[in-house]
Design a protein around this motif. Structure first.
Motif, PDB file in Angstrom:
ATOM      1  N   LEU A 158       0.674  -1.074  -0.145  1.00  0.00           N
ATOM      2  CA  LEU A 158      -0.033  -0.097  -0.074  1.00  0.00           C
ATOM      3  C   LEU A 158       0.918   1.178  -0.165  1.00  0.00           C
ATOM      4  CD1 LEU A 158      -2.577  -0.888   2.911  1.00  0.00           C
ATOM      5  CD2 LEU A 158      -2.813  -1.169   0.233  1.00  0.00           C
ATOM      6  N   HIS A 159       0.853   1.962  -0.980  1.00  0.00           N
ATOM      7  CA  HIS A 159       1.742   3.148  -1.232  1.00  0.00           C
ATOM      8  C   HIS A 159       0.677   4.417  -1.322  1.00  0.00           C
ATOM      9  CE1 HIS A 159       5.647   1.663  -1.792  1.00  0.00           C
ATOM     10  NE2 HIS A 159       5.053   0.414  -2.237  1.00  0.00           N
ATOM     11  N   VAL A 160      -0.238   4.219  -2.176  1.00  0.00           N
ATOM     12  CA  VAL A 160      -1.534   5.274  -2.436  1.00  0.00           C
ATOM     13  C   VAL A 160      -2.521   4.800  -1.831  1.00  0.00           C
ATOM     14  CG1 VAL A 160       0.232   6.629  -3.677  1.00  0.00           C
ATOM     15  CG2 VAL A 160      -1.587   4.918  -4.893  1.00  0.00           C
ATOM     16  N   PRO A 161      -3.583   5.883  -1.700  1.00  0.00           N
ATOM     17  CA  PRO A 161      -4.763   5.105  -1.251  1.00  0.00           C
ATOM     18  C   PRO A 161      -5.773   4.303  -2.323  1.00  0.00           C
ATOM     19  CG  PRO A 161      -4.786   7.432  -0.832  1.00  0.00           C
ATOM     20  CD  PRO A 161      -3.640   7.097  -1.316  1.00  0.00           C
ATOM     21  N   GLU A 162      -5.178   4.474  -3.426  1.00  0.00           N
ATOM     22  CA  GLU A 162      -5.781   3.582  -4.835  1.00  0.00           C
ATOM     23  C   GLU A 162      -5.445   2.170  -4.629  1.00  0.00           C
ATOM     24  OE1 GLU A 162      -6.354   7.678  -5.877  1.00  0.00           O
ATOM     25  OE2 GLU A 162      -4.457   6.615  -5.021  1.00  0.00           O
ATOM     26  N   ASP A 163      -4.161   1.918  -3.960  1.00  0.00           N
ATOM     27  CA  ASP A 163      -3.873   0.325  -3.770  1.00  0.00           C
ATOM     28  C   ASP A 163      -4.755  -0.051  -2.834  1.00  0.00           C
ATOM     29  OD1 ASP A 163      -1.656   1.255  -5.280  1.00  0.00           O
ATOM     30  OD2 ASP A 163      -0.359   1.772  -3.577  1.00  0.00           O
ATOM     31  N   ALA A 164      -5.610   0.395  -1.929  1.00  0.00           N
ATOM     32  CA  ALA A 164      -6.694  -0.292  -1.102  1.00  0.00           C
ATOM     33  C   ALA A 164      -7.748  -0.710  -1.554  1.00  0.00           C
ATOM     34  CB  ALA A 164      -6.515   0.646   0.381  1.00  0.00           C
ATOM     35  N   ALA A 165      -8.125  -0.114  -2.685  1.00  0.00           N
ATOM     36  CA  ALA A 165      -9.487  -0.207  -3.207  1.00  0.00           C
ATOM     37  C   ALA A 165     -10.085  -1.717  -3.184  1.00  0.00           C
ATOM     38  CB  ALA A 165      -9.713   0.404  -4.515  1.00  0.00           C
ATOM     39  N   ILE A 292       6.855  -0.522   4.643  1.00  0.00           N
ATOM     40  CA  ILE A 292       6.853   0.576   3.341  1.00  0.00           C
ATOM     41  C   ILE A 292       6.837   1.878   4.054  1.00  0.00           C
ATOM     42  CG2 ILE A 292       5.414   1.417   1.528  1.00  0.00           C
ATOM     43  CD1 ILE A 292       4.224  -1.584   1.001  1.00  0.00           C
ATOM     44  N   GLU A 293       7.871   2.813   3.871  1.00  0.00           N
ATOM     45  CA  GLU A 293       7.928   4.067   4.245  1.00  0.00           C
ATOM     46  C   GLU A 293       7.439   5.142   3.244  1.00  0.00           C
ATOM     47  OE1 GLU A 293      11.721   5.084   5.715  1.00  0.00           O
ATOM     48  OE2 GLU A 293      11.990   3.381   6.950  1.00  0.00           O
ATOM     49  N   LEU A 294       6.215   5.763   3.597  1.00  0.00           N
ATOM     50  CA  LEU A 294       5.726   6.692   2.605  1.00  0.00           C
ATOM     51  C   LEU A 294       6.603   8.077   2.460  1.00  0.00           C
ATOM     52  CD1 LEU A 294       2.113   6.463   3.899  1.00  0.00           C
ATOM     53  CD2 LEU A 294       2.726   5.166   2.256  1.00  0.00           C
ATOM     54  N   THR A 295       6.711   8.249   1.084  1.00  0.00           N
ATOM     55  CA  THR A 295       7.085   9.520   0.835  1.00  0.00           C
ATOM     56  C   THR A 295       6.299  10.599   1.381  1.00  0.00           C
ATOM     57  OG1 THR A 295       6.150   9.789  -1.353  1.00  0.00           O
ATOM     58  CG2 THR A 295       8.347   8.583  -1.472  1.00  0.00           C
ATOM     59  N   PRO A 296       6.800  11.810   1.303  1.00  0.00           N
ATOM     60  CA  PRO A 296       5.830  12.928   1.772  1.00  0.00           C
ATOM     61  C   PRO A 296       4.735  13.287   0.624  1.00  0.00           C
ATOM     62  CG  PRO A 296       8.268  13.960   2.000  1.00  0.00           C
ATOM     63  CD  PRO A 296       8.202  12.348   1.420  1.00  0.00           C
ATOM     64  N   ARG A 299       2.101  10.169   1.544  1.00  0.00           N
ATOM     65  CA  ARG A 299       1.261  10.590   2.659  1.00  0.00           C
ATOM     66  C   ARG A 299       0.166  11.793   2.541  1.00  0.00           C
ATOM     67  NH1 ARG A 299       1.689   9.818   8.051  1.00  0.00           N
ATOM     68  NH2 ARG A 299       0.673  11.684   9.452  1.00  0.00           N
ATOM     69  N   ALA A 300       0.731  12.618   1.680  1.00  0.00           N
ATOM     70  CA  ALA A 300      -0.209  13.602   1.313  1.00  0.00           C
ATOM     71  C   ALA A 300      -1.550  13.011   0.625  1.00  0.00           C
ATOM     72  CB  ALA A 300       0.274  14.852   0.506  1.00  0.00           C
ATOM     73  N   TRP A 302      -2.868  10.224   0.884  1.00  0.00           N
ATOM     74  CA  TRP A 302      -3.790   9.601   2.077  1.00  0.00           C
ATOM     75  C   TRP A 302      -4.463  10.636   2.990  1.00  0.00           C
ATOM     76  CZ3 TRP A 302      -4.269   4.367   2.514  1.00  0.00           C
ATOM     77  CH2 TRP A 302      -3.717   3.531   2.008  1.00  0.00           C
ATOM     78  N   VAL A 303      -3.776  11.629   3.386  1.00  0.00           N
ATOM     79  CA  VAL A 303      -4.291  12.673   4.123  1.00  0.00           C
ATOM     80  C   VAL A 303      -5.676  13.217   3.337  1.00  0.00           C
ATOM     81  CG1 VAL A 303      -4.222  15.008   5.213  1.00  0.00           C
ATOM     82  CG2 VAL A 303      -2.416  13.426   5.414  1.00  0.00           C
ATOM     83  N   LYS A 304      -5.345  13.643   1.928  1.00  0.00           N
ATOM     84  CA  LYS A 304      -6.209  14.205   1.161  1.00  0.00           C
ATOM     85  C   LYS A 304      -7.495  13.267   1.058  1.00  0.00           C
ATOM     86  CE  LYS A 304      -7.002  16.189  -3.443  1.00  0.00           C
ATOM     87  NZ  LYS A 304      -6.403  16.491  -4.803  1.00  0.00           N
ATOM     88  N   ALA A 305      -7.392  11.968   1.081  1.00  0.00           N
ATOM     89  CA  ALA A 305      -8.596  11.133   0.700  1.00  0.00           C
ATOM     90  C   ALA A 305      -9.454  10.762   2.145  1.00  0.00           C
ATOM     91  CB  ALA A 305      -7.879   9.697   0.323  1.00  0.00           C
ATOM     92  N   MET A 306      -8.720  11.025   3.298  1.00  0.00           N
ATOM     93  CA  MET A 306      -9.146  10.523   4.299  1.00  0.00           C
ATOM     94  C   MET A 306      -9.642  11.849   5.515  1.00  0.00           C
ATOM     95  SD  MET A 306      -7.157   7.327   6.128  1.00  0.00           S
ATOM     96  CE  MET A 306      -7.325   5.898   5.362  1.00  0.00           C
ATOM     97  N   LYS A 307      -9.099  12.997   5.279  1.00  0.00           N
ATOM     98  CA  LYS A 307      -9.494  14.198   5.763  1.00  0.00           C
ATOM     99  C   LYS A 307     -10.961  14.529   5.699  1.00  0.00           C
ATOM    100  CE  LYS A 307      -7.664  18.461   7.714  1.00  0.00           C
ATOM    101  NZ  LYS A 307      -6.564  19.553   7.635  1.00  0.00           N
ATOM    102  N   PRO A 308     -11.833  14.433   4.604  1.00  0.00           N
ATOM    103  CA  PRO A 308     -13.017  14.726   4.560  1.00  0.00           C
ATOM    104  C   PRO A 308     -14.269  14.064   5.749  1.00  0.00           C
ATOM    105  CG  PRO A 308     -12.320  14.415   2.459  1.00  0.00           C
ATOM    106  CD  PRO A 308     -11.302  13.801   3.465  1.00  0.00           C
ATOM    107  N   VAL A 309     -13.355  12.703   6.243  1.00  0.00           N
ATOM    108  CA  VAL A 309     -14.122  12.389   7.422  1.00  0.00           C
ATOM    109  C   VAL A 309     -14.369  13.253   8.589  1.00  0.00           C
ATOM    110  CG1 VAL A 309     -14.025  10.247   9.044  1.00  0.00           C
ATOM    111  CG2 VAL A 309     -13.408   9.807   6.701  1.00  0.00           C
ATOM    112  N   TRP A 310     -13.507  14.129   8.832  1.00  0.00           N
ATOM    113  CA  TRP A 310     -13.525  15.208   9.655  1.00  0.00           C
ATOM    114  C   TRP A 310     -14.863  15.879   9.846  1.00  0.00           C
ATOM    115  CZ3 TRP A 310      -8.404  18.051  11.007  1.00  0.00           C
ATOM    116  CH2 TRP A 310      -7.463  17.262  11.160  1.00  0.00           C
ATOM    117  N   LYS A 311     -15.101  16.153   8.505  1.00  0.00           N
ATOM    118  CA  LYS A 311     -16.270  16.971   8.423  1.00  0.00           C
ATOM    119  C   LYS A 311     -17.549  16.217   8.383  1.00  0.00           C
ATOM    120  CE  LYS A 311     -18.074  21.037   7.136  1.00  0.00           C
ATOM    121  NZ  LYS A 311     -17.992  22.473   7.884  1.00  0.00           N
TER     122      LYS A 311
END
Length: 331
Positions: A158-165, A292-296, A299-300, A302-311
């Protein structure tokens, strides 16, 4: 006849007094139930509490610790507590959804940057107020206990969110965690923690999320070829008791018990910090899984994909509370 009745009454009274005296002499038994291994931060914290109580309170209070879901699982321990079958537990904060919406705050993805930020918030006025948020439901929070920041383990990289689909991930009973995985088009499945290893081993699920200590002590890394070091969420616990049990304790017992518990929690939290690095290295040394160590940039995403959960959960949790927690990232 009168003499016989008088003698009977005297004997009955004597028996009652002896019974009351024996009851008064009996120690108060505190059953502490939890679901993880004894060599985890929570397991060591519970055993430390048992030791301190034995040292300081002698025969007046006896603590019995039941690890590894031996007594109850996190899904039924709170009901058992309200029935008086257990007196202390430390469920994950996700487990309190039936009692308050506020604690869902701690499940929000990418809310805290590190454990220092978590500590700042939990010790703040807003964080401490949350400990009493379930008192009307019969539960009192006595403190926060760290497990650590969570990583994803999986049967493919899992490197980017699409990998988990399309992948199936075990989650705790949390609407926020369910939304977190749905945000990346994954399939969340609510399953007991005690079943996770078998579910992974049999490939009934594709992955899970845990801090390093749980991934190592429960041997998830042995049946998962990849771990993505995401630090995407927090797994913390609340040490909780029954309001009825706690308030019925004599003052001369409640105060030293709370002092012993505070000391034990501080001990467990330091272990959580130390073990995160130790268990991460032990997993690396096992050569059983790739970290697997994420690059900046990754990681950005993943944050973009998941942060809407806050709202999505802002109304239930409270925007002010979310803002206060996020502000704790600033020293």
């Amino acid at each position: 006849m009168k003499r016989t009745l008088a003698a009977f009454a005297l004997a009955a009274a004597s028996t009652l007094m002896v019974g009351l005296a024996n009851a008064a002499d009996e120690p108060i038994v505190i059953k502490f139930s939890h679901v993880v291994a004894e060599n985890t931060p929570k397991g060591k914290m519970a055993n430390k509490f048992k030791e301190l109580v034995a040292e300081r309170m002698g025969d007046r209070v006896v603590v019995e610790v039941y690890p590894n879901s031996q007594l109850f699982g996190d899904d039924n321990v709170l009901e058992a507590m309200q029935l008086g079958d257990v007196q202390l537990a430390a469920p994950a904060l996700s487990k309190f959804g039936r009692y308050t919406d506020k604690l869902a705050l701690f499940d929000l993805p990418f809310l805290f940057e590190n454990l220092d930020a978590v500590d700042r918030f939990q010790q703040s006025e807003a964080g401490q107020k949350l400990l009493s948020s379930m008192e009307k439901k019969g539960l009192i929070g006595l403190g926060y206990l760290h497990s650590g920041l969570k990583q994803f383990s999986s049967n493919k990289p899992l490197h980017v969110p699409e990998d988990a689909a399309g992948m199936k991930f075990r989650i705790m009973s949390s609407d926020v965690l369910e939304a977190q995985f749905e945000a990346i088009d994954a399939i969340p499945l609510k399953k007991p923690f005690s079943e996770v290893f078998t579910l992974l081993q049999t490939k009934a699920i594709d992955g899970q999320e845990s801090p390093w200590s749980n991934t190592y002590t429960k041997k998830f890394y042995e049946v998962q070829p990849y771990i993505t070091e995401s630090n995407h969420g927090l797994l913390d616990y609340m040490v909780v008791t029954s309001a009825e049990f706690w308030m019925d304790l004599p003052d001369d017992l409640r105060e030293p018990l709370k002092a012993a518990l505070d000391e034990s929690i501080a001990y467990g939290n330091q272990i959580a910090r130390d073990k995160a690095n130790q268990d991460r290295q032990a997993i690396i040394d096992s050569n059983r899984t790739e970290i697997i160590e994420l690059t900046p940039e990754e990681r950005a995403q993943w944050v973009k994909a998941m942060k809407p959960v806050w709202k999505q959960f802002e109304k239930e949790i409270g925007a002010d509370l979310i803002d206060a927690a996020y502000a704790s990232n600033q020293p």
